[in-house]
Design a protein around this motif. Structure first.
Motif, PDB file in Angstrom:
ATOM      1  N   PRO A  75       0.863  -0.913   0.199  1.00 23.75           N
ATOM      2  CA  PRO A  75       0.241  -0.301   0.133  1.00 23.75           C
ATOM      3  C   PRO A  75       0.642   1.410  -0.157  1.00 23.75           C
ATOM      4  O   PRO A  75       1.377   1.788   0.878  1.00 23.75           O
ATOM      5  N   PHE A  76       0.128   2.434  -0.889  1.00 21.90           N
ATOM      6  CA  PHE A  76       1.405   3.372  -1.583  1.00 21.90           C
ATOM      7  C   PHE A  76       2.607   2.933  -1.348  1.00 21.90           C
ATOM      8  O   PHE A  76       3.281   4.507  -1.077  1.00 21.90           O
ATOM      9  N   ASP A  77       2.774   2.753  -2.240  1.00 22.21           N
ATOM     10  CA  ASP A  77       4.035   1.796  -2.546  1.00 22.21           C
ATOM     11  C   ASP A  77       4.957   3.384  -3.545  1.00 22.21           C
ATOM     12  O   ASP A  77       3.922   3.679  -4.677  1.00 22.21           O
ATOM     13  N   PRO A  78       5.238   3.903  -3.645  1.00 23.51           N
ATOM     14  CA  PRO A  78       6.553   4.670  -4.648  1.00 23.51           C
ATOM     15  C   PRO A  78       7.250   4.121  -5.264  1.00 23.51           C
ATOM     16  O   PRO A  78       7.168   5.039  -6.771  1.00 23.51           O
ATOM     17  N   ARG A  79       7.576   2.596  -5.372  1.00 29.76           N
ATOM     18  CA  ARG A  79       8.000   1.943  -6.330  1.00 29.76           C
ATOM     19  C   ARG A  79       6.697   1.252  -7.399  1.00 29.76           C
ATOM     20  O   ARG A  79       5.587   1.340  -7.805  1.00 29.76           O
ATOM     21  N   LYS A  80       7.655   1.060  -9.473  1.00 30.18           N
ATOM     22  CA  LYS A  80       6.449   0.620 -10.399  1.00 30.18           C
ATOM     23  C   LYS A  80       6.411  -0.299 -10.135  1.00 30.18           C
ATOM     24  O   LYS A  80       6.850  -1.239  -8.871  1.00 30.18           O
ATOM     25  N   PRO A  81       4.935  -0.678 -10.070  1.00 28.41           N
ATOM     26  CA  PRO A  81       4.603  -1.987  -9.721  1.00 28.41           C
ATOM     27  C   PRO A  81       5.161  -3.384 -10.459  1.00 28.41           C
ATOM     28  O   PRO A  81       5.208  -4.371 -10.142  1.00 28.41           O
ATOM     29  N   PHE A  82       6.257  -3.302 -11.462  1.00 25.91           N
ATOM     30  CA  PHE A  82       7.103  -3.845 -11.993  1.00 25.91           C
ATOM     31  C   PHE A  82       8.453  -4.249 -11.115  1.00 25.91           C
ATOM     32  O   PHE A  82       9.273  -4.932 -11.506  1.00 25.91           O
ATOM     33  N   ASP A  83       8.757  -3.083 -10.088  1.00 30.20           N
ATOM     34  CA  ASP A  83       9.671  -2.678  -9.588  1.00 30.20           C
ATOM     35  C   ASP A  83       9.743  -2.603  -8.705  1.00 30.20           C
ATOM     36  O   ASP A  83       9.781  -1.245  -7.450  1.00 30.20           O
ATOM     37  N   PRO A  84       8.424  -2.947  -6.949  1.00 32.03           N
ATOM     38  CA  PRO A  84       7.710  -2.749  -6.067  1.00 32.03           C
ATOM     39  C   PRO A  84       8.632  -3.019  -4.459  1.00 32.03           C
ATOM     40  O   PRO A  84       9.499  -3.531  -5.319  1.00 32.03           O
ATOM     41  N   SER A  85       8.483  -2.754  -3.789  1.00 32.23           N
ATOM     42  CA  SER A  85       8.787  -2.916  -2.919  1.00 32.23           C
ATOM     43  C   SER A  85       8.558  -4.023  -1.516  1.00 32.23           C
ATOM     44  O   SER A  85       9.857  -3.734  -1.040  1.00 32.23           O
ATOM     45  N   GLY A  86       7.376  -4.365  -2.050  1.00 31.59           N
ATOM     46  CA  GLY A  86       7.082  -5.553  -1.391  1.00 31.59           C
ATOM     47  C   GLY A  86       7.825  -7.424  -1.855  1.00 31.59           C
ATOM     48  O   GLY A  86       7.704  -7.033  -2.492  1.00 31.59           O
ATOM     49  N   LEU A  87       6.700  -8.524  -0.701  1.00 28.71           N
ATOM     50  CA  LEU A  87       6.384  -9.375  -1.047  1.00 28.71           C
ATOM     51  C   LEU A  87       5.911 -10.128  -0.565  1.00 28.71           C
ATOM     52  O   LEU A  87       5.287 -10.015   0.529  1.00 28.71           O
ATOM     53  N   ARG A  88       4.966 -11.185  -1.101  1.00 28.61           N
ATOM     54  CA  ARG A  88       4.216 -11.775  -0.626  1.00 28.61           C
ATOM     55  C   ARG A  88       3.746 -12.811  -0.964  1.00 28.61           C
ATOM     56  O   ARG A  88       4.459 -13.847  -1.698  1.00 28.61           O
ATOM     57  N   LEU A  89       3.775 -13.970   1.332  1.00 27.07           N
ATOM     58  CA  LEU A  89       3.762 -14.752   0.207  1.00 27.07           C
ATOM     59  C   LEU A  89       3.142 -15.879   1.451  1.00 27.07           C
ATOM     60  O   LEU A  89       2.408 -14.848   2.271  1.00 27.07           O
ATOM     61  N   GLY A  90       2.401 -16.564   1.235  1.00 25.07           N
ATOM     62  CA  GLY A  90       1.496 -17.818   2.290  1.00 25.07           C
ATOM     63  C   GLY A  90       2.280 -19.025   2.037  1.00 25.07           C
ATOM     64  O   GLY A  90       3.132 -19.540   1.889  1.00 25.07           O
ATOM     65  N   THR A  91       1.080 -19.725   3.577  1.00 23.68           N
ATOM     66  CA  THR A  91       1.935 -21.129   3.542  1.00 23.68           C
ATOM     67  C   THR A  91       1.074 -22.454   3.374  1.00 23.68           C
ATOM     68  O   THR A  91       1.292 -22.726   4.649  1.00 23.68           O
ATOM     69  N   ALA A  92      -0.211 -22.026   2.383  1.00 21.99           N
ATOM     70  CA  ALA A  92      -1.056 -22.844   2.106  1.00 21.99           C
ATOM     71  C   ALA A  92      -0.062 -24.739   1.934  1.00 21.99           C
ATOM     72  O   ALA A  92      -0.155 -25.822   2.097  1.00 21.99           O
ATOM     73  N   ALA A  93       0.377 -23.694   0.857  1.00 21.88           N
ATOM     74  CA  ALA A  93       1.795 -24.801   0.376  1.00 21.88           C
ATOM     75  C   ALA A  93       2.503 -25.788   1.052  1.00 21.88           C
ATOM     76  O   ALA A  93       2.753 -26.822   1.208  1.00 21.88           O
ATOM     77  N   ILE A  94       2.798 -25.218   2.044  1.00 23.62           N
ATOM     78  CA  ILE A  94       4.083 -26.143   3.278  1.00 23.62           C
ATOM     79  C   ILE A  94       3.160 -26.729   3.857  1.00 23.62           C
ATOM     80  O   ILE A  94       3.816 -27.777   4.739  1.00 23.62           O
ATOM     81  N   THR A  95       2.590 -25.774   4.423  1.00 28.68           N
ATOM     82  CA  THR A  95       0.983 -26.394   5.466  1.00 28.68           C
ATOM     83  C   THR A  95       1.170 -28.124   4.108  1.00 28.68           C
ATOM     84  O   THR A  95       0.886 -28.959   5.390  1.00 28.68           O
ATOM     85  N   THR A  96       0.580 -28.079   3.631  1.00 26.79           N
ATOM     86  CA  THR A  96      -0.217 -29.544   2.488  1.00 26.79           C
ATOM     87  C   THR A  96       1.362 -30.669   2.748  1.00 26.79           C
ATOM     88  O   THR A  96       0.752 -31.507   2.912  1.00 26.79           O
ATOM     89  N   ARG A  97       2.238 -29.737   2.984  1.00 27.12           N
ATOM     90  CA  ARG A  97       4.021 -30.299   2.873  1.00 27.12           C
ATOM     91  C   ARG A  97       3.854 -31.174   4.010  1.00 27.12           C
ATOM     92  O   ARG A  97       4.752 -31.937   4.068  1.00 27.12           O
ATOM     93  N   GLY A  98       2.968 -30.640   5.454  1.00 29.18           N
ATOM     94  CA  GLY A  98       3.233 -31.090   6.662  1.00 29.18           C
ATOM     95  C   GLY A  98       4.070 -30.626   7.344  1.00 29.18           C
ATOM     96  O   GLY A  98       4.288 -30.595   9.092  1.00 29.18           O
ATOM     97  N   LEU A  99       4.787 -28.976   7.292  1.00 33.99           N
ATOM     98  CA  LEU A  99       5.684 -27.471   7.576  1.00 33.99           C
ATOM     99  C   LEU A  99       4.288 -27.620   8.972  1.00 33.99           C
ATOM    100  O   LEU A  99       3.291 -27.777   8.968  1.00 33.99           O
ATOM    101  N   THR A 100       5.370 -27.526  10.328  1.00 30.04           N
ATOM    102  CA  THR A 100       4.211 -27.125  11.480  1.00 30.04           C
ATOM    103  C   THR A 100       5.767 -25.674  11.999  1.00 30.04           C
ATOM    104  O   THR A 100       6.471 -25.354  11.891  1.00 30.04           O
ATOM    105  N   PRO A 101       4.586 -25.095  12.798  1.00 28.11           N
ATOM    106  CA  PRO A 101       5.197 -24.116  13.082  1.00 28.11           C
ATOM    107  C   PRO A 101       6.290 -23.546  14.093  1.00 28.11           C
ATOM    108  O   PRO A 101       6.947 -23.030  13.880  1.00 28.11           O
ATOM    109  N   ASP A 102       6.604 -24.444  14.560  1.00 27.99           N
ATOM    110  CA  ASP A 102       8.046 -25.005  15.254  1.00 27.99           C
ATOM    111  C   ASP A 102       9.246 -25.261  13.864  1.00 27.99           C
ATOM    112  O   ASP A 102      10.329 -24.526  14.545  1.00 27.99           O
ATOM    113  N   LEU A 103       8.733 -25.002  12.594  1.00 31.80           N
ATOM    114  CA  LEU A 103       9.907 -24.879  11.761  1.00 31.80           C
ATOM    115  C   LEU A 103       9.309 -23.418  11.469  1.00 31.80           C
ATOM    116  O   LEU A 103      10.795 -23.377  10.342  1.00 31.80           O
TER     117      LEU A 103
END
Length: 423
Positions: free
Chosen positions: A349-377
């Motif tokens: 939000p309110f990113d001063p950089r361009k969309p193809f060279d933005p400031s952020g990273l997006r990540l999610g945990t659905a796939a690693i949870t399917t593999r069996g990774l747990t909060p302690d990892l």
């Protein structure tokens, strides 16, 4: 070797077989944190690759334009009934090819070109099809956009109401692609009623969490709900539309013949399988585990000084602003991929950089949870993440190989559905 093997593909087209095998190994060896991806079950894989891909079925059950629907009709009805039951909806359409056509069908159902639509701005976490400029939805309709608050990173519901009362949209979208917090469906519904708008909930990212009881449901609040089936719902790459009986016929007409031809029957079958899997008690455990992993990973990243949009997460998704780390999103994402951590660069939000060279990273945990990774990892994942990002900020490329090897060693202990390495 792919398990089960691909003897016909290997014999007829070894180039394609080799790429499929290489992709399977890549998915096996990496920590996959792309928020819109997952691993499907072997049963979903089998349905997706079945002989149903040979059959054309334009129309709906009992009203097809081709003969030979004795098996397809009950299959589609099965998928519909499973969707209705799982989400508590009065009507379901399981034919949309993907999320964007599903959303276009909502426009075709309720709007005429030039009508006003209110949706979350793309840089704030919304979706292209919620009225963004480069999308047909932003060109064919009068798109008005709400934002998140600068101080909280959460949707500004006061602004939503103000814009809705001022602009009087015929359609309001809630949901998005980079929202780490719970969507307040009742509040959106109240605003929609106040201004006389149709409320559409796009739950493509959180459908599995909704199905598993780890996120509130929009059913009963939104007039229409759209979702993909391949993210947290852990199904094939398809989509669904849920709605009330009042709008059922109009939605169906918008999908076919309004926007699409024959449905992809192999995908319909795989959706039916995924919906059955999501109705099992252990899927609720899985949905809660996705959130637990996301919260644990967010906490570990916060401890390492990362700036998380909204300060954390309520769901599967984390949005990181790397500004205070001295590296942009794109080089960080590429460095992490080289090191065995797969995610995507993303605007914040309110990113001063361009969309193809933005400031952020997006990540999610659905796939690693399917593999069996747990909060302690998750602290270990955060440690690897931090090592690579810090190195990328310094232009240091020596860290990636070591981290990638360590990640391969970790992931070897967590089975990947539908594939296993030989030896």
């Amino acid at each position: 070797m792919h398990q089960p093997s691909l003897p016909h593909l290997q014999g007829q087209d070894p180039s394609v077989a080799g790429l499929v095998e290489a992709e399977a190994r890549r998915q096996f060896e990496k920590i996959r944190l792309i928020a819109s991806e997952n691993y499907v079950s072997p049963a979903v894989l089998e349905a997706t690759g079945s002989v149903l891909t040979n059959k054309y079925s334009e129309g709906y059950a009992g009203r097809r334009y081709y003969e030979g629907q004795q098996n397809v009709d009950p299959l589609e009805q099965l998928a519909i009934e499973r969707a209705r039951t799982l989400f508590g909806a009065e009507h379901a359409n399981v034919q949309p090819y993907s999320g964007s056509p599903a959303n276009l069908a909502v426009y075709a159902t309720f709007l005429e070109p030039g009508d006003t639509v209110l949706g979350l701005s793309l840089p704030m976490g919304g979706h292209l099809t919620h009225g963004w400029t480069v999308s047909a939805t932003g060109k064919w309709f009068n798109a008005v956009r709400y934002e998140v608050r600068r101080d909280t990173g959460r949707v500004d519901m006061d602004q939503v109401r103000e814009l809705a009362l001022k602009e009087r949209p015929k359609l309001i979208w809630c949901g998005g692609t980079a929202l780490p917090r719970t969507i307040d469906f009742p509040a959106f519904a109240e605003i929609a009623r106040e201004c006389g708008a149709v409320l559409a909930a796009d739950i493509a990212h959180i459908a599995g969490l909704v199905a598993g009881g780890a996120h509130p449901s929009p059913v009963g609040h939104a007039d229409v709900v759209t979702t993909t089936t391949h993210k947290t719902l852990r199904g094939p790459r398809g989509a669904m539309i849920l709605t009330t009986d009042e709008h059922a016929k109009a939605v169906d007409r918008a999908v076919f013949p309004g926007l699409q031809g024959g449905p992809h029957n192999h995908t319909t079958a795989a959706i039916a399988v995924a919906l059955a899997e999501a109705a099992r008690p252990d899927f609720a455990d899985y949905a809660r585990a996705i959130v637990a992993n996301a919260v644990a990973l967010a906490d570990a990243l916060l401890e390492r000084g990362y700036d998380l949009v909204s300060g954390g997460t309520d769901n599967h998704l984390i949005l990181i602003d790397l500004t205070n780390k001295g590296v942009a999103g794109k080089p960080a994402a590429r460095a992490l991929d080289e090191a065995g951590i797969e995610l995507n660069y993303n605007a914040v939000p309110f990113d001063p950089r361009k969309p193809f060279d933005p400031s952020g990273l997006r990540l999610g945990t659905a796939a690693i949870t399917t593999r069996g990774l747990t909060p302690d990892l998750m602290p270990r994942v955060a440690e690897w993440f931090d090592e690579v990002v810090v190195a990328a900020g310094k232009g240091d490329t020596t860290v990636a190989d070591r981290v990638a090897a360590e990640i391969r060693d970790l992931m070897a202990a967590y089975p990947m559905p539908g594939w296993a390495p030989l030896g």
